[in-house]
Scaffold this motif. Sequence first.
Motif, short mmCIF file in Angstrom:
data_model
loop_
_atom_site.label_atom_id
_atom_site.label_comp_id
_atom_site.label_asym_id
_atom_site.label_seq_id
_atom_site.Cartn_x
_atom_site.Cartn_y
_atom_site.Cartn_z
N ALA A 96 -19.47 15.46 34.03
CA ALA A 96 -18.30 16.24 34.44
C ALA A 96 -18.47 17.71 34.10
O ALA A 96 -17.98 18.58 34.84
N ILE A 97 -19.17 18.01 33.01
CA ILE A 97 -19.42 19.41 32.64
C ILE A 97 -20.25 20.10 33.72
O ILE A 97 -19.95 21.22 34.13
N ALA A 98 -21.29 19.41 34.19
CA ALA A 98 -22.13 19.98 35.24
C ALA A 98 -21.36 20.18 36.54
O ALA A 98 -21.46 21.23 37.19
N VAL A 99 -20.55 19.18 36.91
CA VAL A 99 -19.76 19.28 38.14
C VAL A 99 -18.72 20.39 38.01
O VAL A 99 -18.43 21.11 38.97
N ALA A 100 -18.16 20.57 36.81
CA ALA A 100 -17.18 21.64 36.58
C ALA A 100 -17.81 23.00 36.85
O ALA A 100 -17.15 23.91 37.39
N GLY A 101 -19.09 23.16 36.50
CA GLY A 101 -19.78 24.41 36.79
C GLY A 101 -19.93 24.65 38.28
O GLY A 101 -19.72 25.76 38.77
N VAL A 102 -20.27 23.59 39.02
CA VAL A 102 -20.39 23.71 40.48
C VAL A 102 -19.05 24.07 41.10
O VAL A 102 -18.95 24.97 41.95
N LEU A 103 -18.00 23.39 40.65
CA LEU A 103 -16.66 23.68 41.18
C LEU A 103 -16.20 25.08 40.78
O LEU A 103 -15.48 25.75 41.54
N GLY A 104 -16.62 25.53 39.60
CA GLY A 104 -16.30 26.90 39.19
C GLY A 104 -16.92 27.91 40.14
O GLY A 104 -16.28 28.92 40.48
N ALA A 105 -18.15 27.66 40.57
CA ALA A 105 -18.80 28.55 41.54
C ALA A 105 -18.08 28.51 42.88
O ALA A 105 -17.89 29.55 43.53
N VAL A 106 -17.65 27.32 43.28
CA VAL A 106 -16.96 27.16 44.57
C VAL A 106 -15.64 27.92 44.56
O VAL A 106 -15.32 28.65 45.52
N ALA A 228 -19.45 30.25 37.21
CA ALA A 228 -19.90 28.86 37.10
C ALA A 228 -20.25 28.50 35.67
O ALA A 228 -19.83 27.45 35.14
N LEU A 229 -21.02 29.35 35.01
CA LEU A 229 -21.41 29.08 33.63
C LEU A 229 -20.21 29.14 32.69
O LEU A 229 -20.12 28.36 31.73
N THR A 230 -19.27 30.04 32.96
CA THR A 230 -18.06 30.13 32.14
C THR A 230 -17.23 28.86 32.27
O THR A 230 -16.65 28.37 31.29
N ALA A 231 -17.17 28.30 33.47
CA ALA A 231 -16.45 27.04 33.68
C ALA A 231 -17.10 25.91 32.88
O ALA A 231 -16.40 25.06 32.30
N MET A 232 -18.42 25.89 32.83
CA MET A 232 -19.11 24.87 32.05
C MET A 232 -18.84 25.04 30.56
O MET A 232 -18.61 24.06 29.83
#
Length: 342
Positions: A96-106, A228-232
Amino acid sequence: MSTSDLQVTRKSPVTTVAAILGLIVLITLVAAPYWAGRADMRLMGEIFLYLALASLWNLMAGYAGLVSVGQQAYVGFGGYMLFALTMFGGLHPIGAIAVAGVLGAVIALPVAFLIFRLRGAYFAIGTWVIAEVFRLSFAQVSALGGGSGSSLPVGIVRSLASSRAGREHLSYWLALASAVIVIAAVYFFMRSRSGLALMAIRDNEMAAGSLGIEIWRTKFIVYIVTSALTAMIGALIFLQKLRISPDAAFSVNDWTAFVIFIVVIGGIGTIEGPIIGTLVFFLLRETLADLGTIYLMVLGVVAIVLMLKAPKGIWGLIRSRFDLELFPLSYRVKPNKPLRKC
């Protein structure tokens, strides 16, 4: 002396010693669960997460010139995505942490197209307004606790590790890994051609544009990657806290004001600055936290004095006096052979 007798390099004896000492420190920190107590690991984990946030903010503001006061938007977004993906999506917390980064970029894509129309102080205010929109939006999501927030279910917490000690060790290692990865990413990015373009934009945007550097595109990429990294990092923060609420997730004090303080006192526009600033911030916090509001006043006084006496921060002052650079980004010219005495 001819040009063949000279070489251009980034390395120096200081950077070599710094690399060796850094490796020793890293190995010691990796082994912390075997020599440190639980309270010490929690504190060090928090230090690593703040260091990662400060390094990312420094990349945006110190190198790209994007002074944001709304990065709490992505901290909170990452935290809420962790809860939503694990509770309703059935994902393992680390996935979920990795997916959160992707969604943060989106989610950062439309935000960037909107706020990049603004300049200077208007850009900073725009990022804060976006963060408030995020906070108010998530406060309306009843499935995630609405305004009061929610806690991570016990089953999800136990999926990290069967024992409490195992979970604490894993959380610590994830926090350490986040800081190392972010610092390494910033370092190697700044050594690349894109990093050189970024520094050119920071120094003189008009001149950089006249040389063919794509200013908007470069800043846009930095903003998306940083978000993205901040979201992670936000997901990691609330994985440690095990509880989230809109006010905690989107706190401008915790995730932006303190981060800006760290970067400013350490040295903006340097990789070493956030490291020093984080250490100073936590030293002050652990020493003065019991003083209540006086603690915040002391932080303000320290920031004002440093900005007046050392505008480039603590590391900027050290570098200007001793010509030190622990992370070799600048080029140096030195002779291939020792000079002969006449």
